[in-house]
Design a protein around this motif. Structure first.
Motif, PDB file in Angstrom:
ATOM      1  N   GLN A 203     122.668  13.400  90.252  1.00  0.00           N
ATOM      2  CA  GLN A 203     121.947  12.808  90.673  1.00  0.00           C
ATOM      3  C   GLN A 203     121.327  12.317  89.619  1.00  0.00           C
ATOM      4  O   GLN A 203     121.013  10.715  89.590  1.00  0.00           O
ATOM      5  CB  GLN A 203     121.294  14.018  91.743  1.00  0.00           C
ATOM      6  N   VAL A 204     120.109  12.787  88.701  1.00  0.00           N
ATOM      7  CA  VAL A 204     119.451  12.072  88.213  1.00  0.00           C
ATOM      8  C   VAL A 204     120.026  11.010  86.882  1.00  0.00           C
ATOM      9  O   VAL A 204     120.144  10.152  86.683  1.00  0.00           O
ATOM     10  CB  VAL A 204     118.664  12.581  87.099  1.00  0.00           C
ATOM     11  N   ARG A 205     121.242  12.479  86.301  1.00  0.00           N
ATOM     12  CA  ARG A 205     121.489  11.192  85.244  1.00  0.00           C
ATOM     13  C   ARG A 205     122.632  10.400  84.873  1.00  0.00           C
ATOM     14  O   ARG A 205     123.071   8.943  84.862  1.00  0.00           O
ATOM     15  CB  ARG A 205     122.134  12.464  84.375  1.00  0.00           C
ATOM     16  N   GLY A 206     123.213  10.735  86.805  1.00  0.00           N
ATOM     17  CA  GLY A 206     124.378  10.072  86.890  1.00  0.00           C
ATOM     18  C   GLY A 206     124.099   8.117  87.194  1.00  0.00           C
ATOM     19  O   GLY A 206     124.135   7.327  87.205  1.00  0.00           O
ATOM     20  N   SER A 207     122.255   8.332  87.959  1.00  0.00           N
ATOM     21  CA  SER A 207     122.103   6.805  88.421  1.00  0.00           C
ATOM     22  C   SER A 207     121.251   6.073  87.563  1.00  0.00           C
ATOM     23  O   SER A 207     121.085   5.100  87.316  1.00  0.00           O
ATOM     24  CB  SER A 207     120.134   7.581  89.576  1.00  0.00           C
TER      25      SER A 207
END
Length: 88
Positions: free
Chosen positions: A81-85
């Motif tokens: 969720q965070v690193r991918g976004s």
């Protein structure tokens, strides 16, 4: 046969611990504004969740305990969720 099983479990334990550690270090290094711009939990909440996941894994070293599985899921959700976004 049991030596192979023990080796596989040890490798799995180390890999899952590394994933949780990487997610925690990544969360520590991010600015709160980066997480606020995403539709996700605040940085403090992620730090608590990931810190508890790493701590639980260090205390209960086996990879298939319920706390370690929950912590692994939390770390993978954070990374997706965070690193991918943020990397997009």
């Amino acid at each position: 046969m049991f030596e192979l099983q023990g080796a596989v479990m040890m490798v799995l334990t180390i890999v899952l611990f590394a994933i949780k550690g990487f997610a925690l270090v990544d969360c520590v290094s991010r600015r709160p504004a980066q997480l606020a711009s995403l539709d996700t939990l605040p940085k403090q909440t992620w730090l608590i969740i990931l810190g508890l996941a790493v701590l639980a894994h260090a205390v209960f070293w086996g990879p298939l305990t319920i706390l370690n599985l929950v912590g692994t899921v939390a770390a993978l959700v954070y990374l997706a969720q965070v690193r991918g976004s943020v990397s997009r």
